[in-house]
Design an enzyme around this catalytic site. Structure first.
Site, PDB file in Angstrom:
ATOM      1  N   GLN A  33     -12.964  -3.125   4.418  1.00 43.12           N
ATOM      2  CA  GLN A  33     -11.928  -3.400   3.419  1.00 43.12           C
ATOM      3  C   GLN A  33     -10.871  -4.325   4.019  1.00 43.12           C
ATOM      4  O   GLN A  33      -9.826  -3.869   4.472  1.00 43.12           O
ATOM      5  CB  GLN A  33     -11.301  -2.070   2.985  1.00 43.12           C
ATOM      6  CG  GLN A  33     -10.314  -2.171   1.867  1.00 43.12           C
ATOM      7  CD  GLN A  33     -10.985  -2.389   0.535  1.00 43.12           C
ATOM      8  OE1 GLN A  33     -12.026  -1.807   0.269  1.00 43.12           O
ATOM      9  NE2 GLN A  33     -10.397  -3.209  -0.292  1.00 43.12           N
ATOM     10  N   PHE A  34     -11.135  -5.623   4.014  1.00 47.66           N
ATOM     11  CA  PHE A  34     -10.189  -6.562   4.617  1.00 47.66           C
ATOM     12  C   PHE A  34      -8.848  -6.574   3.902  1.00 47.66           C
ATOM     13  O   PHE A  34      -7.823  -6.928   4.488  1.00 47.66           O
ATOM     14  CB  PHE A  34     -10.781  -7.980   4.690  1.00 47.66           C
ATOM     15  CG  PHE A  34     -10.701  -8.756   3.419  1.00 47.66           C
ATOM     16  CD1 PHE A  34      -9.622  -9.592   3.171  1.00 47.66           C
ATOM     17  CD2 PHE A  34     -11.699  -8.662   2.450  1.00 47.66           C
ATOM     18  CE1 PHE A  34      -9.539 -10.322   1.995  1.00 47.66           C
ATOM     19  CE2 PHE A  34     -11.627  -9.379   1.273  1.00 47.66           C
ATOM     20  CZ  PHE A  34     -10.543 -10.215   1.042  1.00 47.66           C
ATOM     21  N   THR A  35      -8.804  -6.156   2.645  1.00 41.81           N
ATOM     22  CA  THR A  35      -7.545  -6.183   1.903  1.00 41.81           C
ATOM     23  C   THR A  35      -6.520  -5.178   2.439  1.00 41.81           C
ATOM     24  O   THR A  35      -5.348  -5.253   2.076  1.00 41.81           O
ATOM     25  CB  THR A  35      -7.763  -5.959   0.392  1.00 41.81           C
ATOM     26  OG1 THR A  35      -8.363  -4.694   0.186  1.00 41.81           O
ATOM     27  CG2 THR A  35      -8.629  -7.065  -0.205  1.00 41.81           C
TER      28      THR A  35
END
Length: 149
Positions: free
Chosen positions: A78-80
């Protein structure tokens, strides 16, 4: 490294309508690898997460860990989680680790959970457009940052 841990009855992740990972009772973990993170950051999270006492015992108190209840885990990249929302309304993701460093750390984290004794650990696909389904049990959601442990 940031992790959002949700206690779940079950969870699954689909890519193009096909289930690629799932777990039953346990944790669905969203994992964000931040620029500059190392194996030590992953180790800090792995030392903590399987032992979080957030499952209820026979008296209804959150006193049991995922290991105690034989729980499973689904880990989703989950890069966000690296979003910087301090300026304007459009988040910046410049703080997210690039795939060449993030993927090995993500995979190391997953393998380390297995080595820590988690009965079943499954994943999504790094960088894919995933659809995640879960039934949050409680709901119980814990946010951990390796820099704060």
């Amino acid at each position: 490294m940031k992790a959002v841990i949700q206690r779940v009855k079950y969870s699954n992740v689909k890519i193009d309508g096909k289930t690629v990972g799932s777990c039953d009772k346990g944790f669905m973990i969203l994992l964000g690898v931040i620029e500059g993170d190392t194996k030590e950051d992953a180790d800090k999270l792995v030392k903590k997460i399987p032992h979080l006492r957030i499952f209820e015992d026979e008296n209804g108190k959150m006193n049991l860990s995922c290991l105690d209840v034989g729980g499973e885990m689904l880990v989703i990249s989950q890069f966000t989680l690296a979003a910087d929302c301090s300026h304007g309304r459009r988040p910046s993701f410049i703080g997210a680790a690039k795939p060449d460093s993030a993927i090995p750390l993500y995979e190391y984290f997953v393998e380390s959970l297995k080595a820590a004794g988690v009965s079943r650990v499954e994943t999504g696909e790094f960088g894919a457009d995933m659809k995640v389904e879960l039934v949050n049990d409680g709901p119980v959601t814990i946010i951990l940052d390796s820099k704060e442990l």
